[in-house]
Design a protein around this motif. Structure first.
Motif, mmCIF file in Angstrom:
data_model
loop_
_atom_site.group_PDB
_atom_site.id
_atom_site.type_symbol
_atom_site.label_atom_id
_atom_site.label_comp_id
_atom_site.label_asym_id
_atom_site.label_seq_id
_atom_site.Cartn_x
_atom_site.Cartn_y
_atom_site.Cartn_z
ATOM 1 N N UNK A 194 0.837 -1.199 0.000
ATOM 2 C CA UNK A 194 0.000 0.000 0.000
ATOM 3 C C UNK A 194 0.876 1.255 0.000
ATOM 4 N N UNK A 195 0.348 2.379 -0.513
ATOM 5 C CA UNK A 195 1.152 3.608 -0.646
ATOM 6 C C UNK A 195 1.784 4.029 0.679
ATOM 7 N N UNK A 378 -6.931 -5.883 5.098
ATOM 8 C CA UNK A 378 -6.757 -6.842 4.007
ATOM 9 C C UNK A 378 -8.008 -6.909 3.134
ATOM 10 N N UNK A 379 -9.160 -7.110 3.755
ATOM 11 C CA UNK A 379 -10.393 -7.283 2.986
ATOM 12 C C UNK A 379 -10.798 -5.973 2.308
ATOM 13 N N UNK A 380 -10.667 -4.857 3.025
ATOM 14 C CA UNK A 380 -11.013 -3.560 2.435
ATOM 15 C C UNK A 380 -10.150 -3.262 1.217
ATOM 16 N N UNK A 391 -15.224 1.193 -0.063
ATOM 17 C CA UNK A 391 -15.456 0.460 1.173
ATOM 18 C C UNK A 391 -15.695 1.437 2.318
ATOM 19 N N UNK A 392 -16.845 1.299 2.958
ATOM 20 C CA UNK A 392 -17.159 2.059 4.161
ATOM 21 C C UNK A 392 -16.871 1.165 5.368
ATOM 22 N N UNK A 393 -16.097 1.665 6.302
ATOM 23 C CA UNK A 393 -15.855 0.936 7.543
ATOM 24 C C UNK A 393 -17.110 1.042 8.407
ATOM 25 N N UNK A 394 -17.758 -0.077 8.607
ATOM 26 C CA UNK A 394 -19.004 -0.138 9.376
ATOM 27 C C UNK A 394 -18.617 -0.327 10.842
ATOM 28 N N UNK A 451 -5.651 4.828 11.113
ATOM 29 C CA UNK A 451 -4.207 4.797 10.907
ATOM 30 C C UNK A 451 -3.722 3.438 10.422
ATOM 31 N N UNK A 452 -4.541 2.395 10.579
ATOM 32 C CA UNK A 452 -4.119 1.046 10.208
ATOM 33 C C UNK A 452 -4.801 0.505 8.960
ATOM 34 N N UNK A 453 -5.828 1.164 8.457
ATOM 35 C CA UNK A 453 -6.592 0.571 7.361
ATOM 36 C C UNK A 453 -6.916 1.601 6.295
ATOM 37 N N UNK A 454 -7.056 1.106 5.080
ATOM 38 C CA UNK A 454 -7.376 1.954 3.942
ATOM 39 C C UNK A 454 -8.846 1.772 3.594
ATOM 40 N N UNK A 455 -9.640 2.841 3.679
ATOM 41 C CA UNK A 455 -11.053 2.781 3.341
ATOM 42 C C UNK A 455 -11.497 4.166 2.902
#
Length: 665
Positions: A194-195, A378-380, A391-394, A451-455
């Motif tokens: 990831x970037x 990973x899934x996002x 992807x919206x973090x629910x 800070x840990x996930x891309x969404x």
């Protein structure tokens, strides 16, 4: 005739007044000139003679003839390419931008910028910005350069001599594209690259993530290195930072400002305003558009918005202790979403194994909750890159079972009924939004997610409500008395109709205000996220429902990009589900922007022993919603393991293939 001597004091006073008048006129004129003006910005990359229509492996490469056509079209249709000097001068009130002002930018420092683009800039007398990456230009003649998914020769990039010549022409301004941040790093245990600018790198050996302090130092050192390099090689101090991959966050912006950059650039289809050029949005030119397509992009990029077509996905369905099975689950989901041709997934970021709606663990590293598995990122990321969806973090707003059980118990919402204060046992166990400790803890959980996930968005869960018997906890009662001027117990408040309504509205605003705080915490790391919040249908159908839900359509429409309306007639035990849905659409339509900003969430199950609703029923409801004017819709839940709803049937109702866009406001 004698001419009287002038009264010097009066003359001096007149001169002073005249000076003040002239100064005020100048200030007024300057203020008028400094009023915000608009411009658009375009991002190009490589330009080649041999680009193959829209099938070229390099999706951002443009054919030379197409670029000439685009430049000619800009000139013939009244567009005026401007420089950064023009934009900053307009910001300062020194002159106005021309109508249809456009900023041309070329990223990555490829050789074609000199051999193909620069001659065209000189011929058309167009100014432009070139963004170069330091390490690539510093590479030795025989060194190979990793560029995206391919390896390129050093001579396919600019030389410093070419950069100096272009800058010396007065037409080209050189910007930083970083010294060595145009690359990806491992962003999760599963190995996704990831970037680097927006990713906390995972160390493979230690399985520990880079700290925020370490990440900040990485950004600072790189920016300072690039500033020094451009001063040394070109003799200019750069004032513009063009973010690799078009992505940034508040930490990167802070370090850019410290390094002396006045302007930064990202990607995104928005009109820019001269009153704030710290972050310029650029239209990315990709798939080598023919002139007709280029014309459409420039005329329509800000006038349209895609309708939302969404499904809810529970990560609990993907998670499996057997990692091979988990991978098969993910592959099955990705193929399903890709086939469905939708554009949005609401992806559960928390674990709720018992299905009570309360987060018992998270699917991302965080400071306060158990981690079932570091899986959300990973899934996002796979949904974004392999299925092409937003992807919206629910996430819950209040319903968290913290690792510290005693603390959880202390922070819970309390109800007051018949004079007794207790925890509600037959509803969501929620932390009180009036507790400073609860707000801080939940805010930190959201920061850890971001800070840990891309969404690309946030969906606030349906747990953010307060009944007419809540909240009776000590922090809430203190807020009512000290901040709202409402004293007495809840029973006395409920007996006074006017006071009861005011109290209900203040609770509604408190919940919305708390989600605003959470949004700002997330935007530190994901600045362009969209937001959506679940609302119960009764809040739309009956305005008085605010008194027992602390939810309001008007407030939701004001605070969030979208309101996710739980259009679930069987959950509401509607005697006539079709008429109930019709009434719901009609109620939403009464609100300004209601249909445009509401996502109707249908149900695919009944939550009863014979729980699966027929897919045909669901698709018929979708068609009915469209016929009534509903713009955005989807369903919950998606059981991709058992193929419910049936994939090929639900695709006919939800796919965007036949409805590419709608006109915006």
């Amino acid at each position: 005739m004698d001419v009287p001597e002038p009264d010097l004091e009066v003359l001096a006073m007149v001169c002073r007044l005249l000076s003040v008048f002239i100064m005020l006129c100048l200030v007024s004129a300057g203020a008028a000139a400094a009023e915000s003006q608009t411009f658009i910005a375009i991002s190009y990359h490589d330009v080649r003679d041999d680009v193959v229509d829209d099938l070229d492996p390099d999706r951002v490469a443009v054919g030379t003839l197409n670029l000439i056509s685009q430049f000619s079209w800009l000139r013939e249709h009244g567009y005026h390419p401007v420089s950064l000097n023009d934009i900053l001068a307009a910001q300062q009130g020194k002159h106005e931008l021309p109508d249809k002002a456009v900023l041309l930018t070329f990223d990555d420092g490829l050789e074609s910028v000199y051999t193909r683009v620069f001659p065209l800039l000189k011929m058309f007398k167009y100014p432009a910005v070139i963004a170069i990456m330091g390490r690539w230009l510093e590479a030795g003649p025989a060194e190979k350069i990793e560029y995206g998914n391919k390896v390129m020769e050093r001579n396919q990039f600019l030389t410093w001599e070419q950069v100096r010549e272009m800058v010396g022409s007065g037409l080209v301004e050189v910007a930083s594209h970083s010294y060595d941040l145009h690359r990806a790093v491992q962003g999760n245990p599963q190995g996704n690259a990831q970037p680097i600018i927006v990713t906390r790198e995972l160390d493979i050996k230690s399985q520990a993530y880079e700290s925020l302090a370490q990440h900040r130092k990485l950004l600072r050192d790189d920016m300072q290195a690039m500033v020094s390099l451009l001063e040394k090689r070109v003799g200019v101090k750069p004032r513009c930072m063009v973010w690799p991959y078009g992505l940034d966050n508040s930490m990167a912006m802070e370090e850019a400002k410290t390094a002396g950059f006045q302007i930064t650039m990202v990607l995104g289809g928005r009109v820019n305003h001269t009153d704030d050029v710290s972050r310029i949005y650029r239209i990315l030119i990709e798939t080598n558009p023919e002139l007709e397509d280029f014309m459409w992009i420039l005329r329509n990029f800000y006038k349209t918005q895609d309708p939302i077509r969404v499904t809810h996905v529970d990560l609990d369905y993907i998670y499996d202790p057997d990692k091979d099975q988990e991978k098969r689950n993910l592959d099955l989901l990705l193929e399903r979403i890709k086939t469905m041709k939708i554009n949005t997934v609401y992806l559960q970021a928390f674990a709720d194994a018992d299905g009570n709606g309360v987060a018992e663990a998270m699917y991302f590293p965080n400071r306060h909750m158990p981690v079932r598995e570091d899986l959300f990122n990973r899934v996002a990321w796979q949904l974004r890159t392999r299925a092409g969806v937003n992807v919206y973090a629910w996430m819950p707003v209040l319903a968290f079972e913290l690792e510290d059980k005693e603390l959880t118990q202390r922070l819970l919402v309390r109800k007051s009924e018949n004079g007794a204060v207790s925890v509600c046992d037959d509803c969501y166990r929620r932390l009180s939004p009036f507790s400073p400790d609860a707000r801080r803890i939940i805010g930190e959980i959201y920061e850890d997610l971001a800070s840990h996930a891309f969404f690309t968005g946030l969906l606030f869960h349906d747990d953010a409500y307060l009944s007419d018997f809540e909240d009776a906890g000590p922090d809430a009662m203190r807020t009512y008395a000290q901040e709202w001027g409402i004293s007495g117990d809840l029973e006395s408040i409920r007996r006074d109709k006017a006071l009861f309504q005011r109290w209900s509205r203040l609770k509604t605003e408190t919940l919305a205000g708390f989600t605003d705080e959470l949004i700002q915490r997330v935007k530190r790391f994901r600045p362009d996220i969209k937001t959506s919040r679940n609302i119960y249908a009764m809040a739309a159908l009956d305005p008085e429902a605010e008194e027992w839900l602390a939810q309001s359509m008007d407030i939701f429409l004001k605070h969030y990009d979208y309101t996710a309306l739980m259009a679930m007639p069987y959950m509401e035990k509607a005697s006539n589900p079709e008429q109930w849905l019709r009434d719901l659409v009609k109620a939403v339509e009464q609100h300004e922007g209601g249909l445009r900003k509401t996502v109707f969430e249908l149900q695919s199950i009944k939550w009863s022993p014979d729980n699966k609703l027929p897919t045909r029923l669901l698709t018929n409801q979708m068609r009915m919603l469209q016929g009534l004017g509903a713009v955005n819709f989807g369903y919950y839940p998606d059981d991709f393991v058992t193929d419910h709803p049936k994939l090929m049937d639900i695709k006919s109702g939800i796919s965007l293939e036949n409805y590419p866009y709608i006109k915006g406001p």
